[in-house]
Design an enzyme around this catalytic site. Structure first.
Site, mmCIF file in Angstrom:
data_model
loop_
_atom_site.group_PDB
_atom_site.id
_atom_site.type_symbol
_atom_site.label_atom_id
_atom_site.label_comp_id
_atom_site.label_asym_id
_atom_site.label_seq_id
_atom_site.Cartn_x
_atom_site.Cartn_y
_atom_site.Cartn_z
ATOM 1 N N PHE A 140 0.836 -1.207 0.000
ATOM 2 C CA PHE A 140 0.000 0.000 0.000
ATOM 3 C C PHE A 140 0.869 1.254 0.000
ATOM 4 C CE2 PHE A 140 -2.719 3.119 2.278
ATOM 5 C CZ PHE A 140 -3.837 3.069 1.472
ATOM 6 N N HIS A 183 9.411 -3.435 8.673
ATOM 7 C CA HIS A 183 8.292 -3.841 7.818
ATOM 8 C C HIS A 183 8.714 -4.165 6.377
ATOM 9 C CE1 HIS A 183 4.260 -4.284 6.372
ATOM 10 N NE2 HIS A 183 4.424 -3.316 5.498
ATOM 11 N N SER A 239 3.197 -6.942 2.559
ATOM 12 C CA SER A 239 2.201 -6.109 3.230
ATOM 13 C C SER A 239 0.833 -6.257 2.546
ATOM 14 C CB SER A 239 2.681 -4.655 3.237
ATOM 15 O OG SER A 239 1.924 -3.868 4.122
ATOM 16 N N MET A 240 0.257 -5.149 2.019
ATOM 17 C CA MET A 240 -1.005 -5.267 1.296
ATOM 18 C C MET A 240 -0.871 -6.228 0.121
ATOM 19 S SD MET A 240 -3.117 -2.409 -0.902
ATOM 20 C CE MET A 240 -1.932 -2.425 -2.250
ATOM 21 N N ASP A 270 7.899 -4.680 13.693
ATOM 22 C CA ASP A 270 7.228 -4.139 12.518
ATOM 23 C C ASP A 270 6.350 -2.994 13.000
ATOM 24 O OD1 ASP A 270 5.498 -3.601 10.370
ATOM 25 O OD2 ASP A 270 5.487 -5.679 9.695
#
Length: 254
Positions: A29, A228, A97-98, A198
């Site tokens: 994202f 992250h 992530s996303m 994270d």
């Protein structure tokens, strides 16, 4: 809208013994292919077919992202997956992530067509209670400060937006929900990397995935020296090497 220089897509057709395997990688994202390019380049050097597309609204400027929704991001990956299926015998999915959520959704929908999943700090939920008011807030406020560059390694810039577009974030929360609802449909082998520190995605996302998927072949690897954006961080070489071993093992078994 001009695409930023660092946000260019990356593709490689594959070569040699590994050319029968294709790998689709998705960035996260507000990010861009920059966060996944070294990963993709490593896999391409191993001879795999590789695609690192740019998701709509990303890699330009954050206001454009507010005009996109999760279905737009998913459609790009779905189309790229279909192309890879025509060119390779088997296709693996990888997401940060996303991007991890998007490839989980793709695995839910595509079933046995997906050979396996590599997830790096995937997000499928948040513990941030402020998002309760997001449906209303996203109508009044266009953006919040960004969440870019959660990277332990000094001097690394992932090239993500410095603002978080709230209409797009609201759509992401809807993607989280539909993906969580169908996690039991995920039966493919899974390799999940999770950073022990994270500042973007809470551990509850990884726990929710592992508790709900139906996969029998599941490996969780903790990353002790990355934040992250682990694909650009200190543990990136381990991610790359373990992913290659995972793909070789799963592909040989298939």
């Amino acid at each position: 809208m001009p695409v930023q220089a660092h946000a260019e897509e990356f593709r490689s057709p594959g070569s040699g013994a590994n050319a029968a395997t294709g790998i689709l990688l998705s960035h996260g994202f507000t990010g861009s292919p920059k966060s996944m390019r070294p990963f993709g380049e490593h896999l391409a050097a191993e001879g795999y077919g590789v695609a690192v597309p740019r998701l709509p609204g990303h890699g330009t400027q954050w206001r454009e992202m507010n005009n996109t929704r999760w279905q737009d991001w998913y459609a790009v990956l779905d189309n790229e997956f279909e192309r890879l299926r025509k060119e390779h015998d088997r296709v693996f999915l990888a997401g940060l992530s996303m991007g991890g959520c998007l490839v989980l959704r793709l695995a839910e929908q595509r079933g046995e067509d997906v050979a396996g999943l590599i997830l790096v700090n995937p997000s499928v939920r948040t513990d941030d209670k402020r998002l309760v008011v997001l449906p209303l807030l996203q109508r009044m406020v266009p953006s919040f400060p960004g969440i870019a560059n959660d990277i332990k390694k000094p001097g690394i810039d992932e090239g993500a937006y410095d603002r978080m577009p709230l209409r797009a974030l609201h759509s992401l929360s809807q993607l989280w929900q539909v993906t969580r609802d169908d996690l039991a449909k995920v039966t493919q082998p899974v390799l999940l990397f999770r950073s022990t520190v994270d500042h973007v995605v809470e551990p509850s996302s990884g726990r929710a995935i592992l508790a709900s998927i139906s996969s029998r072949d599941v490996t969780e690897t903790l990353l002790e020296d990355s934040y992250h954006v682990a694909t650009l961080d200190n543990d990136a070489p381990r991610i790359f090497a373990d992913t290659t071993a995972f793909i070789d093992r799963v592909g040989a078994h298939a």
